[in-house]
Design a protein around this motif. Structure first.
Motif, PDB file in Angstrom:
ATOM      1  N   VAL A 267       0.829  -1.199   0.000  1.00  0.00           N
ATOM      2  CA  VAL A 267       0.000   0.000   0.000  1.00  0.00           C
ATOM      3  C   VAL A 267       0.864   1.250   0.000  1.00  0.00           C
ATOM      4  O   VAL A 267       0.590   2.220  -0.719  1.00  0.00           O
ATOM      5  N   ALA A 268       1.926   1.247   0.793  1.00  0.00           N
ATOM      6  CA  ALA A 268       2.807   2.414   0.880  1.00  0.00           C
ATOM      7  C   ALA A 268       3.439   2.733  -0.473  1.00  0.00           C
ATOM      8  O   ALA A 268       3.578   3.906  -0.848  1.00  0.00           O
ATOM      9  N   ARG A 269       3.836   1.703  -1.200  1.00  0.00           N
ATOM     10  CA  ARG A 269       4.433   1.938  -2.520  1.00  0.00           C
ATOM     11  C   ARG A 269       3.419   2.596  -3.465  1.00  0.00           C
ATOM     12  O   ARG A 269       3.776   3.514  -4.222  1.00  0.00           O
ATOM     13  N   MET A 270       2.173   2.147  -3.438  1.00  0.00           N
ATOM     14  CA  MET A 270       1.156   2.761  -4.294  1.00  0.00           C
ATOM     15  C   MET A 270       1.008   4.243  -3.988  1.00  0.00           C
ATOM     16  O   MET A 270       0.815   5.070  -4.884  1.00  0.00           O
ATOM     17  N   ILE A 271       1.091   4.593  -2.705  1.00  0.00           N
ATOM     18  CA  ILE A 271       0.927   5.991  -2.306  1.00  0.00           C
ATOM     19  C   ILE A 271       2.157   6.814  -2.672  1.00  0.00           C
ATOM     20  O   ILE A 271       2.071   7.840  -3.347  1.00  0.00           O
ATOM     21  N   ALA A 272       3.320   6.356  -2.219  1.00  0.00           N
ATOM     22  CA  ALA A 272       4.527   7.178  -2.304  1.00  0.00           C
ATOM     23  C   ALA A 272       5.229   7.084  -3.645  1.00  0.00           C
ATOM     24  O   ALA A 272       5.827   8.063  -4.105  1.00  0.00           O
ATOM     25  N   ASP A 273       5.204   5.925  -4.279  1.00  0.00           N
ATOM     26  CA  ASP A 273       5.960   5.716  -5.504  1.00  0.00           C
ATOM     27  C   ASP A 273       5.094   5.864  -6.750  1.00  0.00           C
ATOM     28  O   ASP A 273       5.523   6.438  -7.751  1.00  0.00           O
ATOM     29  N   GLU A 274       3.869   5.357  -6.679  1.00  0.00           N
ATOM     30  CA  GLU A 274       2.988   5.408  -7.847  1.00  0.00           C
ATOM     31  C   GLU A 274       2.089   6.625  -7.852  1.00  0.00           C
ATOM     32  O   GLU A 274       1.401   6.897  -8.843  1.00  0.00           O
ATOM     33  N   GLY A 275       2.063   7.376  -6.745  1.00  0.00           N
ATOM     34  CA  GLY A 275       1.328   8.631  -6.709  1.00  0.00           C
ATOM     35  C   GLY A 275      -0.168   8.497  -6.527  1.00  0.00           C
ATOM     36  O   GLY A 275      -0.909   9.465  -6.772  1.00  0.00           O
ATOM     37  N   LEU A 276      -0.645   7.346  -6.084  1.00  0.00           N
ATOM     38  CA  LEU A 276      -2.082   7.196  -5.852  1.00  0.00           C
ATOM     39  C   LEU A 276      -2.491   7.940  -4.590  1.00  0.00           C
ATOM     40  O   LEU A 276      -1.725   8.045  -3.624  1.00  0.00           O
ATOM     41  N   ASP A 277      -3.711   8.432  -4.590  1.00  0.00           N
ATOM     42  CA  ASP A 277      -4.285   8.961  -3.360  1.00  0.00           C
ATOM     43  C   ASP A 277      -4.331   7.831  -2.340  1.00  0.00           C
ATOM     44  O   ASP A 277      -4.609   6.672  -2.686  1.00  0.00           O
ATOM     45  N   SER A 278      -4.053   8.152  -1.076  1.00  0.00           N
ATOM     46  CA  SER A 278      -3.949   7.100  -0.066  1.00  0.00           C
ATOM     47  C   SER A 278      -5.248   6.314   0.092  1.00  0.00           C
ATOM     48  O   SER A 278      -5.221   5.096   0.309  1.00  0.00           O
ATOM     49  N   SER A 279      -6.381   6.977  -0.032  1.00  0.00           N
ATOM     50  CA  SER A 279      -7.647   6.255   0.091  1.00  0.00           C
ATOM     51  C   SER A 279      -7.870   5.333  -1.101  1.00  0.00           C
ATOM     52  O   SER A 279      -8.433   4.236  -0.961  1.00  0.00           O
ATOM     53  N   ASP A 280      -7.414   5.751  -2.285  1.00  0.00           N
ATOM     54  CA  ASP A 280      -7.536   4.885  -3.471  1.00  0.00           C
ATOM     55  C   ASP A 280      -6.626   3.668  -3.343  1.00  0.00           C
ATOM     56  O   ASP A 280      -7.015   2.543  -3.698  1.00  0.00           O
ATOM     57  N   ALA A 281      -5.417   3.871  -2.840  1.00  0.00           N
ATOM     58  CA  ALA A 281      -4.501   2.748  -2.639  1.00  0.00           C
ATOM     59  C   ALA A 281      -5.083   1.748  -1.653  1.00  0.00           C
ATOM     60  O   ALA A 281      -5.003   0.520  -1.858  1.00  0.00           O
ATOM     61  N   ALA A 282      -5.675   2.261  -0.580  1.00  0.00           N
ATOM     62  CA  ALA A 282      -6.298   1.384   0.410  1.00  0.00           C
ATOM     63  C   ALA A 282      -7.441   0.587  -0.208  1.00  0.00           C
ATOM     64  O   ALA A 282      -7.573  -0.620   0.031  1.00  0.00           O
ATOM     65  N   GLU A 283      -8.264   1.239  -1.012  1.00  0.00           N
ATOM     66  CA  GLU A 283      -9.392   0.555  -1.652  1.00  0.00           C
ATOM     67  C   GLU A 283      -8.915  -0.568  -2.563  1.00  0.00           C
ATOM     68  O   GLU A 283      -9.475  -1.684  -2.560  1.00  0.00           O
ATOM     69  N   ILE A 284      -7.864  -0.313  -3.342  1.00  0.00           N
ATOM     70  CA  ILE A 284      -7.320  -1.344  -4.231  1.00  0.00           C
ATOM     71  C   ILE A 284      -6.835  -2.538  -3.415  1.00  0.00           C
ATOM     72  O   ILE A 284      -7.131  -3.701  -3.745  1.00  0.00           O
ATOM     73  N   TRP A 285      -6.092  -2.264  -2.344  1.00  0.00           N
ATOM     74  CA  TRP A 285      -5.569  -3.371  -1.542  1.00  0.00           C
ATOM     75  C   TRP A 285      -6.709  -4.170  -0.916  1.00  0.00           C
ATOM     76  O   TRP A 285      -6.668  -5.421  -0.920  1.00  0.00           O
ATOM     77  N   VAL A 286      -7.707  -3.506  -0.410  1.00  0.00           N
ATOM     78  CA  VAL A 286      -8.842  -4.198   0.217  1.00  0.00           C
ATOM     79  C   VAL A 286      -9.574  -5.068  -0.809  1.00  0.00           C
ATOM     80  O   VAL A 286      -9.936  -6.222  -0.525  1.00  0.00           O
ATOM     81  N   GLU A 287      -9.760  -4.540  -2.013  1.00  0.00           N
ATOM     82  CA  GLU A 287     -10.446  -5.311  -3.057  1.00  0.00           C
ATOM     83  C   GLU A 287      -9.645  -6.549  -3.446  1.00  0.00           C
ATOM     84  O   GLU A 287     -10.240  -7.595  -3.767  1.00  0.00           O
TER      85      GLU A 287
END
Length: 304
Positions: A267-287
């Protein structure tokens, strides 16, 4: 204005909306990853409102004591604060047990530096080669690149105890430090820096931890003279005592929650490296990981 005149009323027992969970949001992306995943599940699967309260590590404990937040989801030690606010102190904070993450803090160099100076990852080798870390800012002393000043740190005490010709320069924040480390890594420049795990950048860059005298009980009691490395941390949760006593499904969900360093880093990589909004990264991981998080939902829970 509410005046509390009875010592029988703890400060953390101020009334709160039982449908809202208030979660500390400390200033590093791994913590944010954990908090956002938990917040998403609480909102979407359990019908709670969640307030993410951006606050530094130590003030988080004060906020728990004051009844302002309900949970810290990633605590790095802080035995002194547990003594102050835990059962032996104010009684407003409760150790919530491990969150599943294994924490490591230490001094790191890039692997290419070890190839050039094989002894650099030993204390003696470091002492003989501090000059390679000199910068315009530090002059005749080598630079030790710190992170955020508010993070858990004993670096100055280690530098003094090991008699190293180093000067700490704080990057100021986790993103600023990562940007600077990446820049120097790309140029294959020398860099010695404070870093930690779990941390998604460890999967991108080839970093080597400096081998320092191991931590022993009591060796870091005096932060002005610390002749040892950092301890290993079994990262844990800290709950507001009143939140535990209420024992509602949100508390039981957070009490059930554990995950791994790899989960957090995804999740951290999606936020910090890929530039996703943190809530979007969380949603992807949960799904993508229902088999991981569904057991955290309390048995028999029905959002109704």
């Amino acid at each position: 204005m509410v005046l509390l005149s009875s010592c029988a009323v703890r400060t953390d027992q101020l009334a709160r909306d039982p449908g809202t969970v208030r979660m500390a949001l400390n200033g590093w992306v791994g913590y944010e990853a954990s908090a956002e995943v938990l917040a998403h599940i609480l909102r979407e699967e359990m019908d709670y409102q969640v307030q993410l309260v951006r606050v530094d590590e130590q003030p988080s404990w004060q906020a728990i004591d004051q009844g302002v937040i309900d949970v810290i989801v990633e605590n790095w030690g802080h035995e002194d604060l547990m003594e102050l606010y835990g059962p032996g102190g104010n009684g407003t904070a409760v150790d919530g047990g491990p969150n599943g993450n294994e924490g490591v803090i230490g001094w790191y160099v890039p692997a290419y530096l070890e190839e050039e100076y094989p002894e650099i990852t030993t204390l003696e080798g470091l002492k003989e080669n501090t000059d390679i870390f000199r910068t315009a800012e530090t002059g005749d002393r080598g630079e030790f690149l710190g992170g955020a000043p508010g993070f858990v740190t004993q670096d100055q005490g280690m530098i003094d105890a090991f008699d190293l010709d180093l000067q700490i320069v704080f990057a100021g924040s986790e993103p600023a430090q990562i940007t600077e480390v990446r820049r120097r890594y790309a140029e294959e420049e020398p860099v010695l820096f404070y870093f930690y795990e779990p941390q998604w950048l460890q999967e991108e860059l080839d970093l080597v931890k400096v081998d320092l005298p191991p931590y022993e009980e009591g060796c870091a009691d005096d932060l002005e003279e610390v002749p040892c490395d950092y301890p290993a941390y079994e990262l844990n949760k800290i709950f507001r005592a009143g939140f535990v006593e209420e024992d509602d499904p949100a508390y039981r969900f957070l009490d059930n929650w554990t995950w791994t360093n790899d989960h957090q880093n995804e999740v951290a990589r999606m936020i910090a490296d890929e530039g996703l909004d943190s809530s979007d990264a969380a949603e992807i991981w949960v799904e993508e990981n229902p088999e991981v998080w569904r057991p955290w939902i309390p048995a028999g829970f029905d959002a109704g």
